[in-house]
Design a protein around this motif. Structure first.
Motif, mmCIF file in Angstrom:
data_model
loop_
_atom_site.group_PDB
_atom_site.id
_atom_site.type_symbol
_atom_site.label_atom_id
_atom_site.label_comp_id
_atom_site.label_asym_id
_atom_site.label_seq_id
_atom_site.Cartn_x
_atom_site.Cartn_y
_atom_site.Cartn_z
ATOM 1 N N LEU A 1 0.825 -1.216 0.000
ATOM 2 C CA LEU A 1 0.000 0.000 0.000
ATOM 3 C C LEU A 1 0.856 1.262 0.000
ATOM 4 C CD1 LEU A 1 -2.785 -0.807 2.627
ATOM 5 C CD2 LEU A 1 -2.938 -0.971 0.130
ATOM 6 N N ASP A 2 2.041 1.172 0.606
ATOM 7 C CA ASP A 2 2.918 2.348 0.681
ATOM 8 C C ASP A 2 3.544 2.672 -0.666
ATOM 9 O OD1 ASP A 2 2.639 3.070 3.445
ATOM 10 O OD2 ASP A 2 3.591 1.150 3.877
ATOM 11 N N CYS A 3 3.402 1.796 -1.622
ATOM 12 C CA CYS A 3 3.745 2.114 -3.003
ATOM 13 C C CYS A 3 2.496 2.483 -3.803
ATOM 14 C CB CYS A 3 4.441 0.916 -3.659
ATOM 15 S SG CYS A 3 4.797 1.188 -5.396
ATOM 16 N N LEU A 4 1.434 1.702 -3.647
ATOM 17 C CA LEU A 4 0.241 1.887 -4.494
ATOM 18 C C LEU A 4 -0.369 3.278 -4.326
ATOM 19 C CD1 LEU A 4 -1.509 -1.597 -3.947
ATOM 20 C CD2 LEU A 4 -0.318 -0.819 -6.022
ATOM 21 N N TYR A 5 -0.614 3.699 -3.107
ATOM 22 C CA TYR A 5 -1.329 4.975 -2.925
ATOM 23 C C TYR A 5 -0.515 6.199 -3.364
ATOM 24 C CZ TYR A 5 -5.503 2.880 -0.876
ATOM 25 O OH TYR A 5 -6.664 2.164 -0.683
ATOM 26 N N THR B 1 8.084 -3.120 -3.503
ATOM 27 C CA THR B 1 9.043 -3.145 -4.611
ATOM 28 C C THR B 1 8.431 -3.809 -5.840
ATOM 29 O OG1 THR B 1 10.805 -3.259 -2.959
ATOM 30 C CG2 THR B 1 11.410 -3.810 -5.225
ATOM 31 N N SER B 2 7.681 -4.886 -5.639
ATOM 32 C CA SER B 2 7.016 -5.518 -6.799
ATOM 33 C C SER B 2 5.875 -4.633 -7.311
ATOM 34 C CB SER B 2 6.516 -6.924 -6.459
ATOM 35 O OG SER B 2 5.574 -6.923 -5.407
ATOM 36 N N SER B 3 5.258 -3.844 -6.441
ATOM 37 C CA SER B 3 4.208 -2.930 -6.904
ATOM 38 C C SER B 3 4.781 -1.823 -7.786
ATOM 39 C CB SER B 3 3.486 -2.293 -5.716
ATOM 40 O OG SER B 3 2.736 -3.255 -5.014
ATOM 41 N N ALA B 4 5.992 -1.376 -7.489
ATOM 42 C CA ALA B 4 6.618 -0.363 -8.347
ATOM 43 C C ALA B 4 6.804 -0.909 -9.768
ATOM 44 C CB ALA B 4 7.943 0.092 -7.751
ATOM 45 N N LEU B 5 7.082 -2.209 -9.877
ATOM 46 C CA LEU B 5 7.229 -2.823 -11.204
ATOM 47 C C LEU B 5 5.901 -2.836 -11.962
ATOM 48 C CD1 LEU B 5 9.535 -5.855 -10.290
ATOM 49 C CD2 LEU B 5 10.225 -3.646 -11.264
ATOM 50 N N LEU B 6 4.805 -2.889 -11.214
ATOM 51 C CA LEU B 6 3.478 -2.865 -11.846
ATOM 52 C C LEU B 6 3.271 -1.545 -12.606
ATOM 53 C CD1 LEU B 6 0.818 -4.547 -11.940
ATOM 54 C CD2 LEU B 6 0.098 -3.279 -9.903
ATOM 55 N N PHE B 7 3.721 -0.452 -12.005
ATOM 56 C CA PHE B 7 3.580 0.853 -12.661
ATOM 57 C C PHE B 7 4.617 1.031 -13.769
ATOM 58 C CE2 PHE B 7 1.393 1.415 -8.637
ATOM 59 C CZ PHE B 7 0.219 1.990 -9.071
#
Ligand code: ADP
Ligand code: MG
Ligand code: MG
Length: 203
Positions: free
Chosen positions: A127-131, A189-195
């Motif tokens: 969540l600390d990446c997504l939001y 870190t994997s969420s950053a790859l999503l973007f």
């Protein structure tokens, strides 16, 4: 207007970035978890990339199936959480997938993760990446989808790094208490790859 094939290109690009970075993600999880995040995500996204994009009525249906695939293929926290992200995003995405609709659908996905995992901002999770990334998306949305996704990707990278000094309050890393400081969160870190994948392949 993004089409089903564009969303599939995003999912495929994400799978490729996950496979490329699987060892790094697993290393982060070795330090503050159980050393499986890269392998978990690679297994799940490899299955998602094997879906047939022509077999879905619309992009929402594709994303819902991608989410269900992650839930079924990935044990551990990240399967249900990323699965919820894609299922909620798919449910929220209407037939007009313009920039505003994509922003809203991505946020519905993040809200789904928050509801399912009951984490708050600052708990050192994805969540600390997504939001933060979605806030950057909204700020740049007037410039179009490519600009919004590029801004989201840049903010996501920073946000993932910013989890390094945080103390984990949810998930396995929370068992370490203060010893969870000093390592970026694997899921952020994997969420950053999503973007990153979205900026490269969705717009
Ligand atoms: P597991 O911890 O079950 O081995 P993974 O290693 O694949 O699962 O995923 C760990 C990641 O899941 C963490 O880095 C964190 O970002 C995310 N996570 C764990 N619990 C939660 C939660 N309650 N809410 C949001 N994200 C979470
Ligand atoms: Mg793990
Ligand atoms: Mg595990």
């Amino acid at each position: 207007m993004a089409e089903t094939k564009d969303f599939f290109a995003w999912l495929t690009a994400y799978k490729e970035l996950i496979v490329e970075n699987a060892d790094y993600l697993t290393d982060l999880d070795r330090r503050i978890g159980d050393a499986d995040h890269g392998a978990n995500m690679a297994r799940g996204m490899t299955a998602v990339a094997q879906l047939d994009p022509t077999s879905f009525a619309d992009a929402g249906a594709l994303l819902k199936k991608a989410g269900m695939t992650l839930v079924s293929k990935v044990g551990g926290a990240s399967g249900p959480l990323y699965g919820t992200f894609f299922m909620r995003m798919g449910a929220a995405l209407g037939s007009d997938a313009d920039t505003a609709a994509i922003g809203k659908a991505l946020r519905a996905g993040a809200d789904g993760v928050k509801a399912r995992g009951k984490a708050n901002l600052g708990d050192k999770t994805m969540l600390d990446c997504l939001y933060p990334a979605l806030d950057a998306f909204d700020e740049a949305a007037a410039g179009g989808l490519q600009a919004a996704l590029q801004a989201a990707s840049e903010r996501a990278d920073k946000a993932a790094s910013d989890t390094e000094p945080m103390i984990a309050k949810k998930g396995r890393a929370s068992y370490l208490g203060e010893r969870s400081q000093g390592t970026p969160d694997p899921g952020a870190t994997s969420s950053a790859l999503l973007f990153k994948a979205a900026a490269a392949a969705l717009a």
